[in-house]
Design a protein around this motif. Structure first.
Motif, PDB file in Angstrom:
ATOM      1  N   HIS A 176       0.833  -1.211   0.000  1.00 45.43           N
ATOM      2  CA  HIS A 176       0.000   0.000   0.000  1.00 45.43           C
ATOM      3  C   HIS A 176       0.864   1.256   0.000  1.00 45.43           C
ATOM      4  O   HIS A 176       0.620   2.188  -0.786  1.00 45.43           O
ATOM      5  CB  HIS A 176      -0.906  -0.014   1.234  1.00 45.43           C
ATOM      6  CG  HIS A 176      -1.600   1.279   1.508  1.00 45.43           C
ATOM      7  ND1 HIS A 176      -2.846   1.573   1.002  1.00 45.43           N
ATOM      8  CD2 HIS A 176      -1.217   2.367   2.217  1.00 45.43           C
ATOM      9  CE1 HIS A 176      -3.204   2.789   1.397  1.00 45.43           C
ATOM     10  NE2 HIS A 176      -2.231   3.296   2.136  1.00 45.43           N
ATOM     11  N   ARG A 204      -9.439   9.954   0.307  1.00 43.98           N
ATOM     12  CA  ARG A 204     -10.001   8.600   0.399  1.00 43.98           C
ATOM     13  C   ARG A 204      -9.868   7.861  -0.932  1.00 43.98           C
ATOM     14  O   ARG A 204      -9.631   6.651  -0.950  1.00 43.98           O
ATOM     15  CB  ARG A 204     -11.471   8.679   0.837  1.00 43.98           C
ATOM     16  CG  ARG A 204     -11.654   9.157   2.265  1.00 43.98           C
ATOM     17  CD  ARG A 204     -13.074   8.956   2.758  1.00 43.98           C
ATOM     18  NE  ARG A 204     -14.022   9.825   2.083  1.00 43.98           N
ATOM     19  CZ  ARG A 204     -14.345  11.056   2.471  1.00 43.98           C
ATOM     20  NH1 ARG A 204     -13.753  11.575   3.537  1.00 43.98           N
ATOM     21  NH2 ARG A 204     -15.249  11.764   1.830  1.00 43.98           N
ATOM     22  N   GLU A 239      -6.243   6.655  -1.077  1.00 42.49           N
ATOM     23  CA  GLU A 239      -5.995   5.527  -0.174  1.00 42.49           C
ATOM     24  C   GLU A 239      -6.586   4.239  -0.733  1.00 42.49           C
ATOM     25  O   GLU A 239      -5.957   3.175  -0.670  1.00 42.49           O
ATOM     26  CB  GLU A 239      -6.585   5.826   1.214  1.00 42.49           C
ATOM     27  CG  GLU A 239      -5.911   6.957   1.955  1.00 42.49           C
ATOM     28  CD  GLU A 239      -4.435   6.697   2.221  1.00 42.49           C
ATOM     29  OE1 GLU A 239      -4.067   5.528   2.435  1.00 42.49           O
ATOM     30  OE2 GLU A 239      -3.655   7.664   2.208  1.00 42.49           O
ATOM     31  N   SER A 240      -7.784   4.328  -1.280  1.00 43.83           N
ATOM     32  CA  SER A 240      -8.406   3.140  -1.882  1.00 43.83           C
ATOM     33  C   SER A 240      -7.601   2.668  -3.083  1.00 43.83           C
ATOM     34  O   SER A 240      -7.414   1.458  -3.288  1.00 43.83           O
ATOM     35  CB  SER A 240      -9.848   3.482  -2.285  1.00 43.83           C
ATOM     36  OG  SER A 240     -10.485   2.369  -2.861  1.00 43.83           O
ATOM     37  N   ASP A 273      -4.592   0.858  -1.882  1.00 45.11           N
ATOM     38  CA  ASP A 273      -4.973  -0.486  -1.432  1.00 45.11           C
ATOM     39  C   ASP A 273      -5.078  -1.444  -2.619  1.00 45.11           C
ATOM     40  O   ASP A 273      -4.589  -2.581  -2.560  1.00 45.11           O
ATOM     41  CB  ASP A 273      -6.322  -0.439  -0.705  1.00 45.11           C
ATOM     42  CG  ASP A 273      -6.203   0.068   0.721  1.00 45.11           C
ATOM     43  OD1 ASP A 273      -5.077   0.074   1.262  1.00 45.11           O
ATOM     44  OD2 ASP A 273      -7.235   0.454   1.295  1.00 45.11           O
ATOM     45  N   GLN A 329     -16.097   8.274   8.544  1.00 45.98           N
ATOM     46  CA  GLN A 329     -15.351   8.182   7.296  1.00 45.98           C
ATOM     47  C   GLN A 329     -15.341   9.508   6.540  1.00 45.98           C
ATOM     48  O   GLN A 329     -14.322   9.888   5.954  1.00 45.98           O
ATOM     49  CB  GLN A 329     -15.955   7.075   6.426  1.00 45.98           C
ATOM     50  CG  GLN A 329     -15.233   6.856   5.111  1.00 45.98           C
ATOM     51  CD  GLN A 329     -15.699   5.609   4.393  1.00 45.98           C
ATOM     52  OE1 GLN A 329     -15.239   4.509   4.648  1.00 45.98           O
ATOM     53  NE2 GLN A 329     -16.649   5.769   3.486  1.00 45.98           N
ATOM     54  N   SER A 341     -12.549  11.857   7.431  1.00 48.18           N
ATOM     55  CA  SER A 341     -11.207  11.286   7.423  1.00 48.18           C
ATOM     56  C   SER A 341     -10.627  11.272   6.017  1.00 48.18           C
ATOM     57  O   SER A 341     -11.355  11.258   5.023  1.00 48.18           O
ATOM     58  CB  SER A 341     -11.247   9.851   7.970  1.00 48.18           C
ATOM     59  OG  SER A 341      -9.990   9.228   7.877  1.00 48.18           O
ATOM     60  N   THR A 342      -9.302  11.280   5.954  1.00 46.53           N
ATOM     61  CA  THR A 342      -8.616  11.137   4.670  1.00 46.53           C
ATOM     62  C   THR A 342      -8.566   9.676   4.227  1.00 46.53           C
ATOM     63  O   THR A 342      -8.171   9.395   3.091  1.00 46.53           O
ATOM     64  CB  THR A 342      -7.175  11.661   4.762  1.00 46.53           C
ATOM     65  OG1 THR A 342      -6.490  10.958   5.817  1.00 46.53           O
ATOM     66  CG2 THR A 342      -7.148  13.146   5.058  1.00 46.53           C
ATOM     67  N   HIS A 343      -8.952   8.753   5.113  1.00 43.50           N
ATOM     68  CA  HIS A 343      -8.895   7.323   4.814  1.00 43.50           C
ATOM     69  C   HIS A 343     -10.287   6.701   4.868  1.00 43.50           C
ATOM     70  O   HIS A 343     -11.110   7.100   5.698  1.00 43.50           O
ATOM     71  CB  HIS A 343      -8.002   6.591   5.832  1.00 43.50           C
ATOM     72  CG  HIS A 343      -6.550   6.915   5.713  1.00 43.50           C
ATOM     73  ND1 HIS A 343      -6.049   8.187   5.872  1.00 43.50           N
ATOM     74  CD2 HIS A 343      -5.471   6.113   5.465  1.00 43.50           C
ATOM     75  CE1 HIS A 343      -4.736   8.162   5.730  1.00 43.50           C
ATOM     76  NE2 HIS A 343      -4.366   6.933   5.468  1.00 43.50           N
ATOM     77  N   ARG A 389     -12.358  -0.788   3.667  1.00 44.14           N
ATOM     78  CA  ARG A 389     -11.147  -1.222   2.969  1.00 44.14           C
ATOM     79  C   ARG A 389     -11.108  -2.740   2.831  1.00 44.14           C
ATOM     80  O   ARG A 389     -10.709  -3.282   1.794  1.00 44.14           O
ATOM     81  CB  ARG A 389      -9.917  -0.704   3.714  1.00 44.14           C
ATOM     82  CG  ARG A 389      -9.868   0.797   3.757  1.00 44.14           C
ATOM     83  CD  ARG A 389      -8.751   1.343   4.607  1.00 44.14           C
ATOM     84  NE  ARG A 389      -7.486   1.372   3.865  1.00 44.14           N
ATOM     85  CZ  ARG A 389      -6.412   2.016   4.280  1.00 44.14           C
ATOM     86  NH1 ARG A 389      -6.425   2.677   5.434  1.00 44.14           N
ATOM     87  NH2 ARG A 389      -5.317   2.012   3.560  1.00 44.14           N
TER      88      ARG A 389
END
Length: 371
Positions: free
Chosen positions: A203, A255, A258-259, A262, A299, A302-304, A310
């Motif tokens: 990641h 977000r 981050e996705s 992942d 969520q 948040s930045t994640h 996830r």
């Protein structure tokens, strides 16, 4: 970052909208605009008393928009057309996922912006807590990074440095542009095994594959412009305008990144012959850890994405990851590796066996295996 913000503020001739003092100057500018909304008595149309269409809205934000449009229409059109063209020209495709995004920072400039001084500052900050190169944790992380890099789409060259920081309370890891890897020991129990740690490192390396730092820096142009516009139209402080822009632009983009990391990280670990089916379990354990610590923020603040989101996303990507895993004949390799580990476990309990299995070489690495 500050120089970019200051340049844009000068361009728009507004006061700063950062989370610092600047709301007073912005208020003075808004007041100046409000004073220019001159009330006037309109002449009735011929044959009636109906006012003409020049009437401003009674709703103040609409009135401000109307005023700007009527008095600065040409500037608005030229700026909008120029900005739209600039945006489209600088769209590019993210490797692997194919997502279209705006980016004006090249990989070379990205590395320059995250300069060597930032790396040295990080080393200085954690001085005395960085484990030596010969420590089993450091060797483990270095081994995983070495296996992941051939799948990192052009990042396998360069000066990669691995650092493990002894901090059991810090559940984190990050990779600076240019290949500076930092892992905190607090995340190792949650990773649980080498597959879980490969998911974490995949990641973090994926952020570099996608050049997400450059994308975030590029989007600051639009975030600052949006904050200025919101503050002007709604006559609110610069700090509130900046918060609204962050909530509607910055956090959703974070977000998305981050996705995306992942997704790419899952494919990287599969291609490197780490079992991708172990990755969703990492986020289940992370969610349990967050609950023990009092829970994660909502969520949308948040930045994640949330840990549950996830894990669910990874299950959706699993067929693609397993295809990568099987194409590399990893299942055969993994079976052979697991069989060797079983024999090695027996060898630890039977003096003299390991010297045979390792061809007479020392088995220090196996004895120091951290999991």
């Amino acid at each position: 970052m500050n120089s970019l913000r200051n340049s844009l503020q000068g361009l728009f001739r507004f006061a700063p909208v950062a989370r610092t003092a600047g709301s007073k100057a912005t208020t003075r500018h808004i007041s100046h605009i409000q004073r220019r909304f001159v009330s006037y008595q309109r002449f009735p149309e011929r044959g009636g008393s109906r006012p003409n269409s020049g009437q401003y809205s009674n709703f103040a934000p609409f009135a401000r928009v109307q005023y700007i449009w009527r008095n600065y229409k040409t500037i608005v059109i030229v700026t909008g057309a120029g900005g739209g063209t600039f945006y489209v020209v600088n769209l590019e495709e993210v490797p692997v996922t194919g997502r279209r995004r705006f980016n004006i920072v090249s990989p070379e400039n990205e590395k320059a912006l995250v300069s060597d001084s930032a790396y040295q500052q990080t080393l200085q900050e954690f001085r005395g807590r960085i484990l030596p190169k010969e420590h089993p944790y450091t060797q483990l992380v270095a081994r995983i990074v070495t296996r992941l890099l051939p799948s990192a789409h052009g990042l396998d060259g360069g000066d990669w440095q691995v650092h493990v920081i002894d901090d059991p309370n810090n559940v984190n890891a990050f990779v600076m542009p240019g290949g500076k890897v930092f892992v905190f020991t607090g995340i190792i129990p949650i990773a649980q095994d080498e597959n879980g740690l490969a998911a974490v490192l995949g990641h973090e390396i994926a952020h570099n594959v996608c050049h997400h730092v450059g994308e975030r820096l590029s989007r600051q142009v639009f975030t600052i412009a949006a904050a200025l516009l919101i503050s002007s139209v709604f006559d609110i402080s610069g700090q509130i305008g900046n918060s609204i822009a962050d909530l509607t632009l910055t956090l959703p983009n974070g977000r998305t990144q981050e996705s995306e990391a992942d997704h790419i990280g899952l494919l990287m670990m599969a291609e490197a012959c780490y079992d991708p089916r172990r990755a969703p379990g990492l986020w289940k354990r992370m969610g349990e850890f967050e609950k023990r610590k009092g829970g994660a923020p909502p969520q949308f603040l948040s930045t994640h994405p949330s840990s549950g989101t996830r894990g669910e996303a990874m299950e959706k990507w699993m067929p693609q990851a397993m295809e990568k895993y099987n194409e590399s004949e990893c299942s055969i390799t993994a079976r052979g590796f697991n069989e060797f580990r079983k024999i090695a476990d027996v060898g630890r309990r039977m003096p003299g066996t390991m010297s045979v299995l390792t061809g007479g070489r020392a088995s220090r690495e196996d004895e120091d295996w951290p999991f």
